[in-house]
Design a protein around this motif. Structure first.
Motif, PDB file in Angstrom:
ATOM      1  N   CYS A   1       0.843  -1.196   0.000  1.00 42.88           N
ATOM      2  CA  CYS A   1       0.000   0.000   0.000  1.00 42.88           C
ATOM      3  C   CYS A   1       0.879   1.248   0.000  1.00 42.88           C
ATOM      4  CB  CYS A   1      -0.912   0.011   1.223  1.00 42.88           C
ATOM      5  SG  CYS A   1      -2.122  -1.327   1.232  1.00 42.88           S
ATOM      6  N   LYS A   2       0.468   2.233  -0.763  1.00 42.12           N
ATOM      7  CA  LYS A   2       1.284   3.431  -0.915  1.00 42.12           C
ATOM      8  C   LYS A   2       1.252   4.339   0.314  1.00 42.12           C
ATOM      9  CE  LYS A   2       0.970   3.510  -5.962  1.00 42.12           C
ATOM     10  NZ  LYS A   2       0.657   4.316  -7.159  1.00 42.12           N
TER      11      LYS A   2
ATOM     12  N   LEU B   1      -3.531   3.362  -5.032  1.00 43.09           N
ATOM     13  CA  LEU B   1      -3.375   3.215  -3.591  1.00 43.09           C
ATOM     14  C   LEU B   1      -2.467   2.058  -3.214  1.00 43.09           C
ATOM     15  CD1 LEU B   1      -7.119   3.760  -2.661  1.00 43.09           C
ATOM     16  CD2 LEU B   1      -5.240   5.355  -2.249  1.00 43.09           C
ATOM     17  N   CYS B   2      -2.299   1.114  -4.125  1.00 47.95           N
ATOM     18  CA  CYS B   2      -1.489  -0.080  -3.856  1.00 47.95           C
ATOM     19  C   CYS B   2      -0.577  -0.334  -5.053  1.00 47.95           C
ATOM     20  CB  CYS B   2      -2.397  -1.278  -3.611  1.00 47.95           C
ATOM     21  SG  CYS B   2      -1.522  -2.827  -3.279  1.00 47.95           S
TER      22      CYS B   2
ATOM     23  N   ASN C   1      -5.912  -7.690   4.900  1.00 46.16           N
ATOM     24  CA  ASN C   1      -6.096  -6.946   3.651  1.00 46.16           C
ATOM     25  C   ASN C   1      -6.965  -7.722   2.663  1.00 46.16           C
ATOM     26  OD1 ASN C   1      -4.376  -8.830   2.216  1.00 46.16           O
ATOM     27  ND2 ASN C   1      -2.588  -7.702   2.936  1.00 46.16           N
TER      28      ASN C   1
ATOM     29  N   GLU D   1      -7.767   1.485  -7.217  1.00 45.16           N
ATOM     30  CA  GLU D   1      -6.933   0.710  -6.297  1.00 45.16           C
ATOM     31  C   GLU D   1      -5.458   0.776  -6.676  1.00 45.16           C
ATOM     32  OE1 GLU D   1      -5.701  -1.623  -3.176  1.00 45.16           O
ATOM     33  OE2 GLU D   1      -7.671  -0.701  -3.454  1.00 45.16           O
TER      34      GLU D   1
ATOM     35  N   ALA E   1      -4.313  -5.077  -8.630  1.00 47.46           N
ATOM     36  CA  ALA E   1      -5.490  -4.510  -7.976  1.00 47.46           C
ATOM     37  C   ALA E   1      -6.741  -5.342  -8.260  1.00 47.46           C
ATOM     38  CB  ALA E   1      -5.689  -3.071  -8.445  1.00 47.46           C
TER      39      ALA E   1
ATOM     40  N   CYS F   1       1.180   2.996   3.491  1.00 47.77           N
ATOM     41  CA  CYS F   1       1.540   2.170   4.652  1.00 47.77           C
ATOM     42  C   CYS F   1       3.032   2.264   4.956  1.00 47.77           C
ATOM     43  CB  CYS F   1       1.146   0.717   4.395  1.00 47.77           C
ATOM     44  SG  CYS F   1       1.480  -0.357   5.805  1.00 47.77           S
TER      45      CYS F   1
ATOM     46  N   THR G   1     -11.968   1.408   5.137  1.00 47.74           N
ATOM     47  CA  THR G   1     -11.483   2.080   3.942  1.00 47.74           C
ATOM     48  C   THR G   1     -10.667   3.288   4.361  1.00 47.74           C
ATOM     49  OG1 THR G   1     -13.319   1.410   2.499  1.00 47.74           O
ATOM     50  CG2 THR G   1     -12.130   3.402   1.891  1.00 47.74           C
TER      51      THR G   1
ATOM     52  N   THR H   1      -9.747  -4.608   4.958  1.00 46.03           N
ATOM     53  CA  THR H   1      -9.492  -3.273   4.423  1.00 46.03           C
ATOM     54  C   THR H   1      -9.704  -3.278   2.915  1.00 46.03           C
ATOM     55  OG1 THR H   1      -7.915  -2.749   6.182  1.00 46.03           O
ATOM     56  CG2 THR H   1      -7.803  -1.424   4.174  1.00 46.03           C
TER      57      THR H   1
ATOM     58  N   ASN I   1     -10.061  -0.573  -0.055  1.00 41.68           N
ATOM     59  CA  ASN I   1      -9.895   0.847  -0.370  1.00 41.68           C
ATOM     60  C   ASN I   1     -10.470   1.251  -1.715  1.00 41.68           C
ATOM     61  OD1 ASN I   1      -8.514   1.494   2.057  1.00 41.68           O
ATOM     62  ND2 ASN I   1      -6.680   0.523   1.233  1.00 41.68           N
TER      63      ASN I   1
ATOM     64  N   HIS J   1       7.394  -7.907   1.807  1.00 39.12           N
ATOM     65  CA  HIS J   1       6.238  -7.984   0.906  1.00 39.12           C
ATOM     66  C   HIS J   1       6.390  -9.211   0.029  1.00 39.12           C
ATOM     67  CE1 HIS J   1       4.405  -4.173   1.977  1.00 39.12           C
ATOM     68  NE2 HIS J   1       5.608  -3.659   2.030  1.00 39.12           N
TER      69      HIS J   1
END
Length: 289
Positions: free
Chosen positions: A36-37, A148-149, A114, A145, A165, A39, A190, A136, A138, A288
């Motif tokens: 996640c961008k 955001l990820c 997630n 998405e 995504a 996190c 979210t 979660t 988003n 990750h």
């Protein structure tokens, strides 16, 4: 729905300030499988936000940790695992819940994820006996998405952008549907990011409600990591998003954005320092992969 109503009377988060109950978060999950961008997972004693813990707790330490916590705060009614990584990216969370079911059968068991592996691990989650699950979500549009990820690590391959995504969203919604159909209460979080998903909240709320989620929690962005230059939403933006979501689903309004090692009664008494700080050795184990 019956389980959800019961949680409102016995869970410090679902019941808000109406009940004097406590929770303990056990930081047993070290790794994550999505990037996640917003996190920025850290080990420290100072930041009050999700994704932060003093250290990783070993599975075998969980029981003694809960015993110490109950001595300090007998009001604890919930044992939760919310990271600091993803609970399904490693086996430690579900293994810990199996032990808790035997040693502390009266404690409610709550887990956050997630949702990347939720659908394929749903039966195991159901069998373990989780009382509530937070997922979660988003976005339900891969284009949004992807903003955001950055990507996901899924079955030995890293999928970037919209491809990753789409896999994530599909697995989240299918997983929510499967878990919710078993009677487990599902809450959806979210992260509200102005300029990215703020006009998308209504679509998310509708989709997760149709999948079986009972309650929806909008968490304002904490600008950090790749989104450190982004703007956090103001009160009016948060309220507008809640009103949009409320057309489809019950909206959660009292989230404390707790750490992954929180202990005590939210907003009233916190005991994490006595329970964790100084007792564990931090290890940089986030990944990750």
């Amino acid at each position: 729905m019956d389980n959800y109503m019961n949680l409102k009377n016995s869970h410090p988060c679902f019941g808000g300030n109406k009940i004097n109950k406590g929770r303990i978060h056990l930081p047993v999950s070290p790794s994550c499988n999505i990037a996640c961008k917003f996190c920025d997972r850290k080990f420290n004693e100072t930041e009050d936000r999700p994704g932060v813990a003093k250290a990783i707790l070993k599975e075998e330490e969980a029981i003694e940790t809960i015993r110490r916590a109950l001595q300090l705060c007998p009001e604890i009614s919930v044992a939760g695992i919310a990271g600091p990584g993803d609970t399904l990216a490693s086996p430690h969370a579900l293994n810990t819940f199996r032990t808790l079911a035997v040693e502390f059968p009266d404690l409610l068991k709550c887990m956050s994820t997630n949702g990347l592996l939720l659908y394929e691990m749903a039966e195991e989650i159901i069998t373990v006996g989780i009382d509530s699950l937070t997922v979660t979500v988003n976005a339900v549009d891969p284009v949004i998405e992807a903003n955001l990820c950055s990507g996901i690590s899924y079955h030995g391959r890293f999928y970037e952008g919209e491809e990753g995504a789409a896999i994530l969203i599909t697995n989240q919604l299918k997983g929510i549907r499967k878990v919710a159909s078993s009677g487990i209460t599902v809450k959806v979080n979210t992260v509200l990011v102005p300029g990215i998903n703020d006009e998308h909240i209504e679509a998310i709320a509708k989709a997760v409600s149709e999948a079986g989620a009972s309650i929806y929690n909008i968490i304002p962005l904490i600008p950090q990591h790749a989104l450190k230059a982004a703007k956090a939403p103001g009160c009016a933006e948060i309220e507008r998003a809640r009103q949009q979501a409320g057309k489809y689903i019950d909206v959660f309004r009292h989230c404390q954005r707790c750490r992954a090692d929180a202990v005590g009664i939210p907003g009233v008494k916190e005991y994490a320092e006595q329970i964790y700080f100084g007792k564990l050795t931090a290890k940089e184990t986030f990944s990750h992969g």
